[in-house]
Design a protein around this motif. Sequence first.
Motif, PDB file in Angstrom:
ATOM      1  N   ARG A  65       0.940  -1.344   0.077  1.00 43.07           N
ATOM      2  CA  ARG A  65      -0.037  -0.011   0.025  1.00 43.07           C
ATOM      3  C   ARG A  65       1.018   1.265  -0.077  1.00 43.07           C
ATOM      4  O   ARG A  65       1.912   1.323   0.625  1.00 43.07           O
ATOM      5  CB  ARG A  65      -1.045   0.057   0.905  1.00 43.07           C
ATOM      6  CG  ARG A  65      -1.863  -1.125   1.284  1.00 43.07           C
ATOM      7  CD  ARG A  65      -2.876  -1.317   2.374  1.00 43.07           C
ATOM      8  NE  ARG A  65      -1.921  -1.086   3.791  1.00 43.07           N
ATOM      9  CZ  ARG A  65      -2.456  -0.997   4.998  1.00 43.07           C
ATOM     10  NH1 ARG A  65      -3.715  -0.554   5.054  1.00 43.07           N
ATOM     11  NH2 ARG A  65      -1.592  -0.844   5.947  1.00 43.07           N
TER      12      ARG A  65
ATOM     13  N   PHE B  54      -2.478   3.457   1.364  1.00 35.92           N
ATOM     14  CA  PHE B  54      -3.780   3.105   0.474  1.00 35.92           C
ATOM     15  C   PHE B  54      -3.384   2.039  -0.590  1.00 35.92           C
ATOM     16  O   PHE B  54      -2.249   1.975  -1.050  1.00 35.92           O
ATOM     17  CB  PHE B  54      -4.111   4.427  -0.619  1.00 35.92           C
ATOM     18  CG  PHE B  54      -4.809   5.655   0.183  1.00 35.92           C
ATOM     19  CD1 PHE B  54      -6.122   5.596   0.516  1.00 35.92           C
ATOM     20  CD2 PHE B  54      -4.020   6.573   0.811  1.00 35.92           C
ATOM     21  CE1 PHE B  54      -6.970   6.504   1.235  1.00 35.92           C
ATOM     22  CE2 PHE B  54      -4.645   7.677   1.576  1.00 35.92           C
ATOM     23  CZ  PHE B  54      -5.870   7.436   1.851  1.00 35.92           C
ATOM     24  N   ALA B  55      -4.356   1.318  -0.688  1.00 30.87           N
ATOM     25  CA  ALA B  55      -4.066   0.059  -1.893  1.00 30.87           C
ATOM     26  C   ALA B  55      -4.032   0.767  -3.190  1.00 30.87           C
ATOM     27  O   ALA B  55      -4.872   2.105  -3.160  1.00 30.87           O
ATOM     28  CB  ALA B  55      -5.287  -0.791  -1.960  1.00 30.87           C
ATOM     29  N   ARG B  56      -3.125   0.481  -3.993  1.00 28.56           N
ATOM     30  CA  ARG B  56      -3.043   1.153  -5.120  1.00 28.56           C
ATOM     31  C   ARG B  56      -4.375   1.067  -6.174  1.00 28.56           C
ATOM     32  O   ARG B  56      -4.384   1.952  -7.016  1.00 28.56           O
ATOM     33  CB  ARG B  56      -1.856   0.582  -6.128  1.00 28.56           C
ATOM     34  CG  ARG B  56      -0.469   1.233  -5.521  1.00 28.56           C
ATOM     35  CD  ARG B  56       0.762   0.723  -6.127  1.00 28.56           C
ATOM     36  NE  ARG B  56       0.870   1.273  -7.465  1.00 28.56           N
ATOM     37  CZ  ARG B  56       1.969   0.978  -8.244  1.00 28.56           C
ATOM     38  NH1 ARG B  56       2.976   0.309  -7.714  1.00 28.56           N
ATOM     39  NH2 ARG B  56       1.876   1.333  -9.569  1.00 28.56           N
ATOM     40  N   SER B  57      -4.900   0.137  -5.773  1.00 26.40           N
ATOM     41  CA  SER B  57      -6.263   0.122  -6.336  1.00 26.40           C
ATOM     42  C   SER B  57      -7.588   0.839  -6.174  1.00 26.40           C
ATOM     43  O   SER B  57      -8.575   0.991  -6.544  1.00 26.40           O
ATOM     44  CB  SER B  57      -6.658  -1.394  -6.481  1.00 26.40           C
ATOM     45  OG  SER B  57      -7.133  -1.816  -4.948  1.00 26.40           O
ATOM     46  N   ASN B  58      -7.169   1.629  -4.726  1.00 32.32           N
ATOM     47  CA  ASN B  58      -8.139   2.570  -4.244  1.00 32.32           C
ATOM     48  C   ASN B  58      -7.546   3.961  -3.626  1.00 32.32           C
ATOM     49  O   ASN B  58      -7.719   4.087  -2.526  1.00 32.32           O
ATOM     50  CB  ASN B  58      -8.658   1.580  -2.973  1.00 32.32           C
ATOM     51  CG  ASN B  58      -9.816   2.181  -2.669  1.00 32.32           C
ATOM     52  OD1 ASN B  58     -10.569   2.887  -3.197  1.00 32.32           O
ATOM     53  ND2 ASN B  58     -10.278   2.145  -1.191  1.00 32.32           N
ATOM     54  N   LEU B  59      -6.790   4.594  -4.464  1.00 29.97           N
ATOM     55  CA  LEU B  59      -6.045   5.681  -4.203  1.00 29.97           C
ATOM     56  C   LEU B  59      -7.213   6.848  -4.318  1.00 29.97           C
ATOM     57  O   LEU B  59      -8.032   6.987  -5.314  1.00 29.97           O
ATOM     58  CB  LEU B  59      -4.904   6.105  -5.178  1.00 29.97           C
ATOM     59  CG  LEU B  59      -3.909   5.194  -5.196  1.00 29.97           C
ATOM     60  CD1 LEU B  59      -2.849   5.445  -6.309  1.00 29.97           C
ATOM     61  CD2 LEU B  59      -3.180   4.912  -3.896  1.00 29.97           C
ATOM     62  N   PRO B  60      -7.073   7.978  -3.160  1.00 32.19           N
ATOM     63  CA  PRO B  60      -7.888   9.073  -3.462  1.00 32.19           C
ATOM     64  C   PRO B  60      -7.499   9.773  -4.605  1.00 32.19           C
ATOM     65  O   PRO B  60      -6.299   9.486  -5.459  1.00 32.19           O
ATOM     66  CB  PRO B  60      -7.665   9.789  -2.123  1.00 32.19           C
ATOM     67  CG  PRO B  60      -5.988   9.338  -1.755  1.00 32.19           C
ATOM     68  CD  PRO B  60      -6.128   7.945  -2.308  1.00 32.19           C
ATOM     69  N   GLU B  61      -8.022  10.674  -5.008  1.00 31.02           N
ATOM     70  CA  GLU B  61      -7.896  11.815  -5.904  1.00 31.02           C
ATOM     71  C   GLU B  61      -6.313  12.400  -5.811  1.00 31.02           C
ATOM     72  O   GLU B  61      -6.267  13.092  -4.919  1.00 31.02           O
ATOM     73  CB  GLU B  61      -8.677  12.760  -6.233  1.00 31.02           C
ATOM     74  CG  GLU B  61      -8.378  13.902  -7.400  1.00 31.02           C
ATOM     75  CD  GLU B  61      -9.707  14.887  -7.740  1.00 31.02           C
ATOM     76  OE1 GLU B  61      -9.287  15.746  -8.274  1.00 31.02           O
ATOM     77  OE2 GLU B  61     -10.726  14.651  -7.123  1.00 31.02           O
TER      78      GLU B  61
END
Length: 158
Positions: free
Chosen positions: A35, A129-136
Amino acid sequence: MSYEDSYVGSLRQVVGDRRLITPGPRAVIMDDQDRLLLIRRSDNGAWAMPAGGLELGESIWEALVREVREETGLTVEAATPFALYTEKRFWFTNAYGGQHQLFTVAFRVDRWSGSLLSETDETVDARFFARSNLPEINSVYLETLQDLDAYDRTVILK
């Protein structure tokens, strides 16, 4: 250190908002679950990788260690430089109105110690953060991740 007391802040008092060449580090910190660590900046509220400017008399390594500590509470113990970003497309205007031509050295942080602080003088949040679920995040950070994926022990120059 406050922005006004920093090297760039003191230069701004002399040159105003004219473009400055500003060298500094960017840290890519991944945990053991792959992450990505991002910080939420206190000056503009944006999510970003830990980064900052070089202070007068400071090495790029010292700047990396200082910026990561100031923004996350973590202590960098080992890191690998993998990319340099200097192209015109990386120029920007900061939250204070100053124009910058960046000379960014991107580092993969290979080892760190300490406990992550969710809030510091420079950040209002910090978390993995998981790279598949990054914030903007700004596209330069996505490009940095792509460059890290492509890194083959030859520094990437852009």
